[in-house]
Design an enzyme around this catalytic site. Structure first.
Site, PDB file in Angstrom:
ATOM      1  N   HIS A 125       8.527  15.198 -49.720  1.00  0.00           N
ATOM      2  CA  HIS A 125       9.614  14.209 -49.605  1.00  0.00           C
ATOM      3  C   HIS A 125       9.261  13.028 -48.695  1.00  0.00           C
ATOM      4  O   HIS A 125       9.904  11.988 -48.770  1.00  0.00           O
ATOM      5  CB  HIS A 125      10.875  14.872 -49.026  1.00  0.00           C
ATOM      6  CG  HIS A 125      11.491  15.870 -49.931  1.00  0.00           C
ATOM      7  ND1 HIS A 125      12.280  16.901 -49.464  1.00  0.00           N
ATOM      8  CD2 HIS A 125      11.455  16.006 -51.276  1.00  0.00           C
ATOM      9  CE1 HIS A 125      12.704  17.623 -50.481  1.00  0.00           C
ATOM     10  NE2 HIS A 125      12.215  17.105 -51.589  1.00  0.00           N
ATOM     11  N   HIS A 153      15.870  13.244 -53.246  1.00  0.00           N
ATOM     12  CA  HIS A 153      15.254  14.454 -52.674  1.00  0.00           C
ATOM     13  C   HIS A 153      16.270  15.474 -52.215  1.00  0.00           C
ATOM     14  O   HIS A 153      15.905  16.564 -51.784  1.00  0.00           O
ATOM     15  CB  HIS A 153      14.333  14.092 -51.521  1.00  0.00           C
ATOM     16  CG  HIS A 153      15.030  13.947 -50.195  1.00  0.00           C
ATOM     17  ND1 HIS A 153      16.122  13.146 -50.011  1.00  0.00           N
ATOM     18  CD2 HIS A 153      14.785  14.521 -48.992  1.00  0.00           C
ATOM     19  CE1 HIS A 153      16.515  13.221 -48.753  1.00  0.00           C
ATOM     20  NE2 HIS A 153      15.734  14.045 -48.116  1.00  0.00           N
ATOM     21  N   ALA A 194      20.913  16.009 -51.309  1.00  0.00           N
ATOM     22  CA  ALA A 194      22.255  15.461 -51.440  1.00  0.00           C
ATOM     23  C   ALA A 194      22.418  14.228 -50.564  1.00  0.00           C
ATOM     24  O   ALA A 194      23.064  13.255 -50.947  1.00  0.00           O
ATOM     25  CB  ALA A 194      23.281  16.520 -51.062  1.00  0.00           C
TER      26      ALA A 194
END
Lengths: 480, 133
Positions: A328, A403, A405
């Site tokens: 990420h 990536h 919420a």
């Protein structure tokens, strides 16, 4: 601060803050969102942070944010920046302190129904078997030369030591080893922080989650990824631990003076940068790759520990196959068409996931006909998603997706509104058994602190960047 | 008024910290950092000397806090007393006194430059600092 009147919709689920918003912008800033997500994003400083990134030298086409955008430090979380390889910069602050924070998805061949009575025992055994928590060290300690090899070879190094299977590497972004890593670019201090933390979860938003597949949206792709309704899954979310934090600290510090000498000014000092092609830029790229490799080794060791726990608690049928592992927070060299010509760009993803369509050369062989899996873990009370990349990702988002919420509530506010112990009881009633290291840490990560993940992934789908494949719901979580 | 307070930030941890002058502000920023990360050490018996040089005053504050985060993590120590013995806007020498960490509360990955402000006020000096957590 950016207000909604400064933002224009340019196509469905794509919004733009034009260059005219601020004199120092080199390119427009774009957000993948629906109207409600955009409105929520205007409440913190995430959009202003996105505008700041649009001012960096060499930024190409547009600065981007995914629908999980929220305020970070430097760029917003959910930020994607594409820099020209020759004229652009590389920024350690825009990559972040937890280099290659990412998520690994493991899948069993078991259905939730068959193991339901043993879930709590499984979660407790995972908590005992995988070191987690604030500052807790791990089972593995590496001498200097071993650590250097790990930094340059990543997950491949620990697989050779017996932690996992060669097939895991075939199902890991970059096969668990980012090219260009040079251990001599990593400081002694960073190595000292990393020597005893490989195979540890850490704390904060890191977790291991047991989930079950609750819904399949795309049967054909789910089959390729080996996912089926009711299946028991394991998500491992962690990064490069203290080693990565120190690499970022070292280079944010070390870039302050050279940036002045290169005549670069930035609107936020955390966006400190150096030309990618400069010696400073190349050294950071080599050190960042080492930290990324450390993170892949870390998740590889934890996957091995989780597998051991599954076999111990559930028996020989409980083998965990690796679906995929994505990063990420990272910087990558990737090639995209710019003005009709292929150009190598330095892609910074800060809270964003690689997302390539079917046929792309960097999609692992087993998935190439289907597309790149995008793993989107949600909060511990709601859901997580597996998406697949679509062709529009290459033109609209430099091959990137959301990536997670994304937070909507600060940690302080979550701690005030939610009691950790009550949260644990509430989740238990919902069918989610949580074993956490601290009540405050649990409260900070309460589901209400996060955006509606269903809405976030639908925005990616609405923009044509990724398609939903499967949705999983949590049934057991360990938090550091 | 406490020497520091938490400030709203969606994902990370921001504080406003005060001191009667800039060196006191640096000492208080360190006290705030350790109040957020740990419980006080049982026996503050270890003294370490820290010497730092930075490009400017803001960098010096970031470097000071990150040096303490590093020592806390690798030495397993928590510091309770911070004596700034020499200070210029680009260099400092300090003695920090602490002991073995007894209980950790929160991991702070680093002090950042984001929104970093050191300002002189009527009461001395204050700084806004964002930590990555």
């Amino acid at each position: 601060m950016v207000t909604l009147t400064d933002v224009k919709q340019i196509e469905e689920c794509v919004y733009e803050i034009p260059r005219s918003y601020r004199d120092d912008m080199r390119v427009p800033a774009r957000v993948i969102a629906d109207a409600a997500i955009l409105e929520a994003a205007s409440h913190d400083r995430g959009l202003e942070q996105l505008v700041n990134t649009a001012c960096l030298p060499g930024i190409t086409n547009f600065a981007l944010a995914m629908p999980d955008i929220h305020q970070g430090y430097g760029p917003p979380i959910g930020g994607v920046l594409a820099m020209d390889e020759e004229t652009g910069v590389i920024s350690p602050g825009a990559t972040g302190y937890d280099i290659n924070c990412g998520v690994r998805l493991l899948a069993s061949e078991l259905s939730f129904g068959s193991v339901k009575p043993r879930i709590e025992a499984l979660v407790d055994a995972l908590f005992a078997g995988v070191p987690s928590g604030v500052g807790r060290g791990g089972a593995l300690h590496f001498a200097d030369r071993e650590l250097d090899a790990l930094l340059e070879r990543g997950a491949q190094y620990v697989v050779e030591l017996g932690y996992g299977l060669p097939d895991d590497l075939a199902h890991t972004e970059e096969r668990g080893c980012l090219a260009g890593a040079r251990a001599d670019a990593v400081s002694h201090e960073a190595k000292k922080r990393g020597s005893g933390q490989c195979g540890t979860l850490g704390s904060g938003n890191h977790f291991i989650e047991i989930g079950r597949v609750a819904e399949i949206f795309d049967e054909a792709t789910a089959r390729v990824f080996g996912l089926f309704q009711g299946q028991l899954l394991v998500w491992i979310h962690s990064g490069s631990r203290g080693l990565g934090h120190q690499v970022c600290t070292d280079y944010v510090r070390g870039f302050q003076q050279p940036m002045r000498e290169y005549g670069i000014t930035v609107p936020d000092r955390e966006l400190v940068c150096a030309p990618f092609a400069s010696p400073e830029g190349q050294n950071y790229f080599a050190a960042m790759a080492c930290a990324a490799n450390y993170a892949w080794a870390n998740r590889q060791v934890m996957a091995h520990l989780a597998r051991t726990v599954f076999l111990d608690v559930l028996g020989a049928d409980a083998h965990l196959r690796q679906v995929y592992d994505v990063t990420h927070n990272i910087v990558k060299r990737e090639t995209y068409a710019v003005d009709g010509q292929p150009r190598t760009l330095i892609i910074h993803r800060k809270g964003a996931t690689r997302c390539f369509p079917a046929g792309h050369a960097d999609v692992p062989d087993a998935y190439r006909a289907a597309g790149h899996p995008v793993l989107v873990p949600g909060d511990m009370g709601t859901a997580s998603y597996v998406l697949v990349g679509l062709p529009a990702a290459l033109e609209k988002t430099f091959g990137s997706s959301c990536h997670g919420a994304g937070r909507v509530m600060s940690r302080a506010a979550a701690s005030k509104q939610v009691q950790g112990k009550e949260l644990q009881q509430r989740l238990r009633k919902q069918g989610v058994y949580v074993h956490g290291g601290s009540w405050e840490g649990l409260a900070e990560e309460a589901p209400e602190a996060y955006k509606d993940i269903d809405r976030v992934v639908r925005a990616m789908e609405c923009a044509g960047v990724a398609r939903r494949v499967a949705k999983a719901v949590p049934i057991g979580v360990i938090k550091g | 008024m406490s020497f520091f307070e938490r400030v709203e930030h969606t994902a990370d941890l921001a504080i406003l910290v005060r001191g009667e002058d800039v060196p006191a502000l640096f000492a208080n920023a360190a006290r705030a950092l350790f109040q957020l990360m740990t419980e006080p050490p049982a026996a503050p018996e270890r003294t370490r000397e820290i010497t730092l040089e930075s490009v400017d005053r803001e960098s010096l504050l970031v470097d000071w806090l990150n040096e303490l985060i590093y020592l806390h993590e690798v030495e397993g120590e928590t510091y309770a007393e911070f004596r700034i013995t020499a200070f210029t806007p680009t260099a400092l020498t300090a003695q920090v006194i602490g002991g073995a960490t007894t209980r950790k509360l929160k991991t702070i990955k680093a002090a950042t430059y984001h929104d970093l402000r050191i300002t002189e006020t009527a009461g001395g000096a204050e700084a806004h600092i964002v930590f990555d957590v």
